[in-house]
Each structure stands twice: as C-alpha cells, then as structure tokens.
Design a protein around this motif. Structure first.
Motif: not given
Ligand code: T3D
Length: 262
Positions: A82, A143, A59, A65-68, A112, A63, A79
């Motif tokens: 990375i 970034d 779906r 960077q893998d924040l986990k 990203a 999303a 960073y």
């Molecule tokens: O590290 C570096 O190199 C620095 C660079 C960073 C670059 C970046 O990308 S920073 C930004 C990172 N991304 C985010 O902050 C986005 C995080 N996610 C969200 O805001 C939301 O998930 C979404 C808006 C994309 C979607 O929301 P929704 O409500 O449809 O889904 P959800 O329930 O939040 O997520 C579903 C699952 O995906 C959930 O896992 P679970 O609880 O079912 O086990 C969630 O934790 C997982 N998930 C979503 N985004 C990420 C993620 N897991 C790991 N990393 C994520 N980015």
C-alpha cells in the motif's frame, strides 16, 4: 478531470488542491491517493503553475490513512504494498516538482496526513491546528517520509520523542520546533496562504526551482560537492531571461516581471 475526493482550484498561477473528505477528517483512502497522484502529475507538466498549495476541507487537514478502509478487510493488509502504491509516489513527486509547495494546515494533521504536510516545502498553519504522529498509537511505524523529514527538521531525539510518545503538538509548539514556518488565525489562514503563494508565484521560477534543488541536496552533500553544485546551478540561473530582467528592474528601480522563460 472530475475528482471525488479532492477539489482543485487555480488563481494567478497558484494551483490549490483541497483534500475533500471532511466527514472523515480527509483521511486518505485509495481513491484520494490515486486522485492526488493524477493531479500532481498534471501540475508537474503544466508550466503555467508557479506554486502549489495543499490544504484540507472542513476542520482537519488530514487524519492519515483511512482506518475504516483497512479494518474489516478479509485478508491481512499488505502495508508495504500500500505504501509503495499510495504514499511513496506522492512524496517523491513533491520532492521532484520544481515549483514551491505549501501545506496550508487548517486543522489536525495526523499520521500520513502529517507526513504529507512535512513533504511540502513550506508550512503555514492555523493557530488551532494540531499535529499527531498517531502511527505508534495503532502499532505502526511512521511512514510517507516522516522518518526522513522529522529528524532533519527537529533532530533525532525530538523525532523519536514525537514518534514514541505520540503527544499532540500544538501549532505554537510546531512553529517553535521549526516544523511550521508561519501561523495564522483560523479565519485568516486562506488569505495568509494566498498572499504567501502569490509572492512565490511572482518570483523567478528557475531561481526557486534551482534553490529547491540545492537545498534538498545539501543534507547528503559535503561542502566541496555543495560548492560545486551551487556554481553549476548559478551557471544555469545566470543564463535565464529572468536574471537579466531582475538586474534591469533593479537598475530601473521597478518591480521585476519574471516569466520563467529560458
Ligand atoms: O494503511 C497503511 O497504508 C499504513 C499506513 C498508515 C499511515 C497512517 O496514517 S497511520 C495513522 C492513521 N491515523 C490515525 O491513527 C489518526 C486517527 N484519528 C485521530 O486520532 C483523530 O480523529 C484526530 C486526532 C485526527 C481528530 O480527533 P477529533 O476528536 O477531532 O475527531 P474524531 O471524533 O476522532 O473524528 C471525527 C470523524 O473522523 C470520526 O468519524 P465518525 O465517528 O464521526 O463517523 C472518525 O472516525 C473519523 N476519522 C478520524 N480519523 C480517521 C477517521 N476515519 C478514518 N480514518 C481516519 N484516520
């Protein structure tokens, strides 16, 4: 090559890479970055590929960077390192590849993940896709090329607004802002992307490549330099077999068959 985090498919000269970690909304981890880089390197070498599509499984598109992966690390995460290792090579590769690259955005594109979509040449999105900067919400800086691409596409003030406030953009808003070229109904996205990619895969490869080169050089170029560049690139295009074929097909009132042969 066997991949764990991406799927690769090819039909009629169109290579499709699907980010495939749907349970984590295709968040980018180390392995995915490495696999993506390896696959892109292969595509860049493969003259038979005439268009590349990037999409996501499930779906979401991606999303970010893998924040986990980064939380709970014993040491503070570097960073800068990375980003140099994971994202910048992908963005640079997209830019240097001669073929057209389409992001087919099937759902959320965050952080990203959105940057990757912006680094593609064209974007087609599901009407249900959404776009979230996400960087600011977790205290980071945009970034993977976002601060380069966003101001160029939407202007400086809007780029700052998107980044600072972090409000999700709907697909309709993204089209209106010029961030996305086309929209499709969710269940029609794959077919619409396929049709678009197939059209590009039938076009004259050198014409596409040289046009891409000229367009991306334009923002950093003055008019005189750009006129020179156009003349130089046209000199190359005008010597291709595809140019001869294009003119001949026009005069014969038939569809040209472009091969990309020099
Ligand atoms: O590290 C570096 O190199 C620095 C660079 C960073 C670059 C970046 O990308 S920073 C930004 C990172 N991304 C985010 O902050 C986005 C995080 N996610 C969200 O805001 C939301 O998930 C979404 C808006 C994309 C979607 O929301 P929704 O409500 O449809 O889904 P959800 O329930 O939040 O997520 C579903 C699952 O995906 C959930 O896992 P679970 O609880 O079912 O086990 C969630 O934790 C997982 N998930 C979503 N985004 C990420 C993620 N897991 C790991 N990393 C994520 N980015």
């Amino acid at each position: 090559m066997g991949y764990e985090t991406i799927l690769v498919d090819e039909q009629s000269h169109v290579r499709t890479i699907t980010l495939n970690r749907p349970d984590d909304l295709n968040a980018l981890n180390e392995r995915m970055a490495r696999e993506l880089q390896a696959e892109l390197a292969g595509v860049a070498e493969d003259r038979s590929v005439r268009c590349l599509v990037l999409t996501g499984a499930g779906r979401a598109f991606c999303a970010g960077q893998d924040l986990k992966e980064v939380t709970g690390a014993p040491e503070p995460v570097d960073y800068r390192e990375i980003i140099h290792r994971r994202y910048n090579p992908i963005v640079r590769r997209f830019r240097s590849m001669e073929i057209p690259i389409i992001a087919s955005i099937n759902g959320a594109a965050a952080g990203a993940g959105w940057s990757l979509a912006l680094a593609c040449d064209l974007r087609i999105a599901s009407r249900e896709a959404k776009f979230i900067s996400a960087f600011g919400s977790i205290g980071l800086v945009p970034d993977a090329g976002m601060t380069w691409m966003l101001p160029r596409l939407v202007g400086l003030a809007k780029a700052l607004e998107i980044s600072w406030f972090g409000d999700p953009l709907t697909a309709a808003e993204a089209v209106q802002l010029g961030l996305v070229n086309r929209l499709a109904a969710p269940d029609e996205l794959a077919a619409a992307t396929g049709a678009w990619a197939a059209t590009l895969a039938r076009a004259a490869p050198q014409s596409l490549a040289l046009t891409k080169q000229a367009m991306y050089a334009s923002p950093a170029s003055d008019l005189d330099s750009q006129l020179e560049r156009e003349a130089r690139l046209q000199g190359i295009a005008g010597r291709t077999k595809d140019y001869i074929e294009g003119v001949k097909a026009f005069l014969d009132k038939r569809t040209p068959e472009f091969t990309g042969e020099q």
